[in-house]
Design a protein around this motif. Structure first.
Motif, PDB file in Angstrom:
ATOM      1  N   TRP A   1       0.510  -1.216  -0.047  1.00  0.00           N
ATOM      2  CA  TRP A   1      -0.108   0.126   0.194  1.00  0.00           C
ATOM      3  C   TRP A   1       0.903   1.192  -0.058  1.00  0.00           C
ATOM      4  CZ3 TRP A   1      -0.822   4.537   2.547  1.00  0.00           C
ATOM      5  CH2 TRP A   1      -2.266   5.041   2.317  1.00  0.00           C
ATOM      6  N   VAL A   2       1.839   1.285   1.078  1.00  0.00           N
ATOM      7  CA  VAL A   2       2.842   2.514   0.838  1.00  0.00           C
ATOM      8  C   VAL A   2       3.638   2.646  -0.466  1.00  0.00           C
ATOM      9  CG1 VAL A   2       4.742   3.410   2.254  1.00  0.00           C
ATOM     10  CG2 VAL A   2       2.905   2.172   3.544  1.00  0.00           C
ATOM     11  N   ALA A   3       4.083   1.571  -0.822  1.00  0.00           N
ATOM     12  CA  ALA A   3       4.819   1.424  -2.005  1.00  0.00           C
ATOM     13  C   ALA A   3       3.737   2.110  -3.359  1.00  0.00           C
ATOM     14  CB  ALA A   3       5.147   0.277  -2.539  1.00  0.00           C
ATOM     15  N   GLN A   4       2.447   1.627  -3.243  1.00  0.00           N
ATOM     16  CA  GLN A   4       1.528   2.299  -4.393  1.00  0.00           C
ATOM     17  C   GLN A   4       1.426   3.784  -4.224  1.00  0.00           C
ATOM     18  OE1 GLN A   4      -1.628  -0.310  -3.897  1.00  0.00           O
ATOM     19  NE2 GLN A   4      -0.841  -2.197  -5.218  1.00  0.00           N
ATOM     20  N   ALA A   5       1.299   4.010  -2.882  1.00  0.00           N
ATOM     21  CA  ALA A   5       0.779   5.464  -2.839  1.00  0.00           C
ATOM     22  C   ALA A   5       2.119   6.526  -3.178  1.00  0.00           C
ATOM     23  CB  ALA A   5       0.635   5.708  -1.294  1.00  0.00           C
ATOM     24  N   ALA A   6       3.233   5.930  -2.670  1.00  0.00           N
ATOM     25  CA  ALA A   6       4.552   6.522  -3.142  1.00  0.00           C
ATOM     26  C   ALA A   6       4.639   6.674  -4.526  1.00  0.00           C
ATOM     27  CB  ALA A   6       5.690   5.905  -2.524  1.00  0.00           C
ATOM     28  N   GLY A   7       4.347   5.605  -5.380  1.00  0.00           N
ATOM     29  CA  GLY A   7       4.371   5.535  -6.786  1.00  0.00           C
ATOM     30  C   GLY A   7       3.392   6.589  -7.509  1.00  0.00           C
ATOM     31  N   PHE A   8       2.105   6.703  -7.037  1.00  0.00           N
ATOM     32  CA  PHE A   8       1.276   7.775  -7.562  1.00  0.00           C
ATOM     33  C   PHE A   8       1.891   9.068  -7.171  1.00  0.00           C
ATOM     34  CE2 PHE A   8      -1.616   3.890  -7.939  1.00  0.00           C
ATOM     35  CZ  PHE A   8      -2.041   4.473  -8.986  1.00  0.00           C
TER      36      PHE A   8
END
Length: 292
Positions: free
Chosen positions: A35-42
């Motif tokens: 989840w954190v990685a996805q948020a950081a990616g966006f």
């Protein structure tokens, strides 16, 4: 951003082109990290793309200070009014940045039909929303700082004297940004076009600014009644900032200064709209079937 070899930057591919192994949801024990990685990616992708868009940056960061300089060049203000007007204009810049940065990137993905690919990559709608909001809030903060700096250079009595004052300004900005970005979702979906969405969202910010009397800074010129104006999130946030930022002694005599609970009310607004925003993202962008 990686999630089992899949990157947010590669979302232009359709879901049919993605390997089946990449369509599976991440293990439960890795859910938080993913989840954190996805948020950081966006967040990274939004900041990267908006840094290349001079139109968005020019309108969000450059237009409000130009409006401020044009008005102050043709009218004479007392120090208190000048300080309040500077805060109101700077807050307008933050509003435009929040709406257009968030909305333009959302519109780009919607036009390109990328949400089908996001679904196939098991992207969490809440991570998507959080990443975009973090990036848009960052640009909004830059717009606010630039607007205040222009006001200070023009002689507006503004300043931050303590950590508490700075924290109040940051909290007010974040609360306002979350509310505005959530409001942008149905507008973007209805527009279904990046240029139309940017235009409509900019108008929302400008109309909100004018209807409430320069974000509540000059109640005498507000089109709406003050009993209504004081409930608007842009007014709550801007007044909370103005009380901390305007340094002249006369600011304590302004009618709205003594009103308490602005940040608490704004926090309720932002918490409620964040939940609504996640639901809207699932329903209008990721489809009703995406429940995670």
């Amino acid at each position: 951003m990686s999630d089992r070899g899949t990157r947010v930057e590669d979302v232009g591919a359709s879901s049919e082109e993605l390997p089946s192994s990449e369509c599976a949801a991440p293990p439960v024990e890795r859910a938080g990290t993913v989840w954190v990685a996805q948020a950081a990616g966006f967040a990274y992708r939004t900041l990267r793309d908006v840094s290349r868009s001079w139109t968005v940056l020019g309108v969000a960061i450059g237009l409000p200070p130009m409006m401020y300089l044009l008005v102050t060049a043709t009218r004479s203000f007392d120090p208190t009014t000048k300080g309040l007007f500077a805060v109101g204009i700077a807050a307008l810049g933050a509003m435009i940045a929040s709406l257009t940065v968030f909305g333009s990137q959302l519109a780009v993905d919607l036009e390109a039909d990328r949400f089908r690919a996001y679904r196939s990559m098991a992207v969490s709608p809440s991570a998507d929303l959080a990443g975009r909001m973090a990036a848009s809030s960052t640009v909004a903060a830059l717009a606010l700082i630039f607007g205040l700096a222009v006001g200070i250079l023009d002689g507006a009595p503004l300043g931050v004297g303590s950590v508490v004052q700075a924290a109040t300004v940051v909290a007010a900005l974040l609360g306002l940004s979350v509310v505005l970005m959530t409001a942008a979702i149905p507008i973007v979906v209805a527009a279904n076009n990046e240029q139309y969405a940017q235009f409509a969202l900019s108008l929302v910010a400008v109309f909100g600014f004018m209807l409430t009397g320069y974000n509540g800074m000059l109640p005498s010129v507000a089109i709406l009644d003050q009993s209504v104006v004081q409930l608007f999130p842009n007014v709550l946030a801007t007044r909370a900032m103005a009380v901390r930022l305007v340094t002249v002694e006369g600011v304590s005599a302004i009618d709205f200064v003594g009103t308490a609970g602005r940040l608490a009310t704004l926090a309720v607004y932002s918490a409620g709209t964040a939940a609504v925003g996640t639901a809207l993202a699932r329903w209008q962008l990721y489809d009703k079937e995406v429940l995670r």
